[in-house]
Design an enzyme around this catalytic site. Structure first.
Site, mmCIF file in Angstrom:
data_model
loop_
_atom_site.group_PDB
_atom_site.id
_atom_site.type_symbol
_atom_site.label_atom_id
_atom_site.label_comp_id
_atom_site.label_asym_id
_atom_site.label_seq_id
_atom_site.Cartn_x
_atom_site.Cartn_y
_atom_site.Cartn_z
ATOM 1 N N GLN A 20 27.964 -25.876 -39.316
ATOM 2 C CA GLN A 20 27.641 -26.719 -38.156
ATOM 3 C C GLN A 20 28.897 -26.934 -37.323
ATOM 4 O O GLN A 20 28.843 -27.532 -36.252
ATOM 5 C CB GLN A 20 27.129 -28.077 -38.628
ATOM 6 C CG GLN A 20 25.837 -28.005 -39.433
ATOM 7 C CD GLN A 20 25.559 -29.329 -40.119
ATOM 8 O OE1 GLN A 20 24.973 -30.224 -39.554
ATOM 9 N NE2 GLN A 20 25.997 -29.450 -41.352
ATOM 10 N N HIS B 197 25.772 -24.455 -34.487
ATOM 11 C CA HIS B 197 25.953 -25.400 -33.379
ATOM 12 C C HIS B 197 26.902 -24.858 -32.305
ATOM 13 O O HIS B 197 27.415 -25.613 -31.480
ATOM 14 C CB HIS B 197 26.465 -26.754 -33.900
ATOM 15 C CG HIS B 197 25.426 -27.527 -34.658
ATOM 16 N ND1 HIS B 197 25.709 -28.636 -35.426
ATOM 17 C CD2 HIS B 197 24.080 -27.348 -34.759
ATOM 18 C CE1 HIS B 197 24.579 -29.094 -35.965
ATOM 19 N NE2 HIS B 197 23.584 -28.324 -35.586
HETATM 20 P P1 OAD Z 1 29.577 -35.948 -40.132
HETATM 21 O O1 OAD Z 1 30.771 -36.507 -39.467
HETATM 22 O O2 OAD Z 1 28.257 -36.572 -39.860
HETATM 23 O O3 OAD Z 1 29.774 -36.016 -41.703
HETATM 24 C C1 OAD Z 1 30.929 -35.561 -42.336
HETATM 25 C C2 OAD Z 1 30.720 -35.644 -43.840
HETATM 26 O O4 OAD Z 1 31.880 -35.121 -44.445
HETATM 27 C C3 OAD Z 1 30.516 -37.055 -44.387
HETATM 28 O O5 OAD Z 1 29.394 -37.057 -45.261
HETATM 29 C C4 OAD Z 1 31.803 -37.333 -45.144
HETATM 30 O O6 OAD Z 1 31.589 -38.096 -46.326
HETATM 31 C C5 OAD Z 1 32.252 -35.939 -45.522
HETATM 32 N N1 OAD Z 1 33.716 -35.795 -45.679
HETATM 33 C C6 OAD Z 1 34.704 -36.392 -44.980
HETATM 34 N N2 OAD Z 1 35.900 -35.965 -45.395
HETATM 35 C C7 OAD Z 1 35.676 -35.071 -46.389
HETATM 36 C C8 OAD Z 1 36.520 -34.280 -47.232
HETATM 37 N N3 OAD Z 1 37.835 -34.319 -47.142
HETATM 38 N N4 OAD Z 1 35.917 -33.484 -48.143
HETATM 39 C C9 OAD Z 1 34.569 -33.432 -48.252
HETATM 40 N N5 OAD Z 1 33.729 -34.141 -47.492
HETATM 41 C C10 OAD Z 1 34.274 -34.954 -46.576
HETATM 42 O O7 OAD Z 1 29.573 -34.384 -39.825
HETATM 43 P P2 OAD Z 1 28.390 -33.309 -39.897
HETATM 44 O O8 OAD Z 1 27.446 -33.624 -41.005
HETATM 45 O O9 OAD Z 1 29.019 -31.979 -39.881
HETATM 46 O O10 OAD Z 1 26.608 -31.514 -34.008
HETATM 47 O O11 OAD Z 1 27.672 -33.568 -38.518
HETATM 48 C C11 OAD Z 1 26.591 -32.760 -38.154
HETATM 49 C C12 OAD Z 1 26.542 -32.559 -36.657
HETATM 50 O O12 OAD Z 1 26.566 -33.820 -35.984
HETATM 51 C C13 OAD Z 1 27.730 -31.848 -36.082
HETATM 52 O O13 OAD Z 1 27.663 -30.454 -36.213
HETATM 53 C C14 OAD Z 1 27.678 -32.230 -34.642
HETATM 54 C C15 OAD Z 1 27.347 -33.693 -34.775
HETATM 55 O O14 OAD Z 1 26.629 -34.224 -33.771
HETATM 56 C C16 OAD Z 1 26.793 -30.964 -32.808
HETATM 57 O O15 OAD Z 1 27.838 -31.032 -32.179
HETATM 58 C C17 OAD Z 1 25.589 -30.273 -32.261
#
Ligand code: OAD
Length: 231
Positions: free
Chosen positions: A90, A108
């Site tokens: 993503q 994305h």
């Molecule tokens: P989020 O910011 O929603 O979530 C990030 C996740 O990574 C969280 O569950 C954290 O707990 C975890 N996390 C943080 N640091 C970490 C680490 N060092 N190791 C492992 N995990 C860690 O990001 P996404 O789920 O990627 O869409 O968000 C999905 C989409 O929402 C993105 O692609 C973007 C956004 O809107 C678009 O731009 C279309």
């Protein structure tokens, strides 16, 4: 597992330790902006300069970050794995690409690409983009960031669901489970498939996984790859 078909989904958490911020910070803002001000088609129509500037900054920030041990471990897995492996991200950064992953879909979009609003060509775009930017293919169309905004359809969905429906192991790494369709991928795998979540904290859809491992991606992902290559 020796020749299993793998689908691996990654989110912002895999790039966090490279220095890129995740999306869902406690203040609800994304790099000081509300998502609807910078990441929707309406925002681009209303204030294109702001949207261009926002993505120009994100694109520039890639120059000061490097792939981390988690990106590298997934590239190593792809290079050694005897079965099929599809990496779906993503993330719009280029850290998987720079780590060496090739069987990779950016569902994305990508910061380093643009899309022509005229002929719809997808363009490699490494520099700033603005209202004056023109498509080098048709020589006249305006160009927008090649990013899937809210209310738009993610890319390559047919290939992704095809791989999910045939996979033996599905792994989600560093994604919060807030955004669909990616959050629903775990429901699309066959009942026999193994499912595993690797995340700093349980995602919103953690209960749909058979196994959850909690911790930073740079520790969990290399350990997972080592285990998989040894079994
Ligand atoms: P989020 O910011 O929603 O979530 C990030 C996740 O990574 C969280 O569950 C954290 O707990 C975890 N996390 C943080 N640091 C970490 C680490 N060092 N190791 C492992 N995990 C860690 O990001 P996404 O789920 O990627 O869409 O968000 C999905 C989409 O929402 C993105 O692609 C973007 C956004 O809107 C678009 O731009 C279309």
């Amino acid at each position: 597992m020796a020749s299993a078909r793998l689908v691996i989904l990654t989110g912002a958490g895999i790039s966090a330790e490279s220095g890129l911020r995740t999306f869902r910070a406690a203040d609800g803002l994304w790099e000081e902006h509300r998502v609807e001000d910078v990441a929707t088609p309406e925002a681009f129509r209303r204030d294109p300069e702001l949207v261009y500037r926002f993505y120009n900054e994100r694109r520039r920030s890639l120059a000061s970050v490097e792939p981390n041990a988690a990106h590298r471990a997934l590239a190593q897995l792809e290079a050694t794995w005897p079965g099929e492996l599809l990496l779906v991200t993503q993330n719009v950064d280029d850290l998987h690409d720079r780590a060496g992953s090739r069987n990779l879909l950016h569902m994305h979009g990508e910061l380093k690409k643009g899309r022509c609003l005229g002929c719809e060509a997808i363009l490699v775009w490494e520099t700033d983009m603005d209202r004056a930017s023109r498509c080098p293919v048709c020589a006249q169309g305006r160009v927008r960031p090649h990013i899937v905004w809210f209310h738009e359809v993610p890319l390559d969905m047919d290939r992704i669901y095809d791989a999910l429906e045939r996979c033996d192991l599905f792994v989600a790494i560093g994604t919060s489970g807030h955004v669909y369709p990616a959050a629903g991928f775990v429901q699309a795998v066959p009942p026999r498939a193994r499912t595993l979540e690797l995340n700093l904290e349980p995602s919103l859809v953690a209960s749909a996984f058979q196994e959850i491992r909690q911790g930073p991606a740079t520790e969990l992902v290399p350990a997972f790859v080592r285990d998989l290559l040894e079994t």
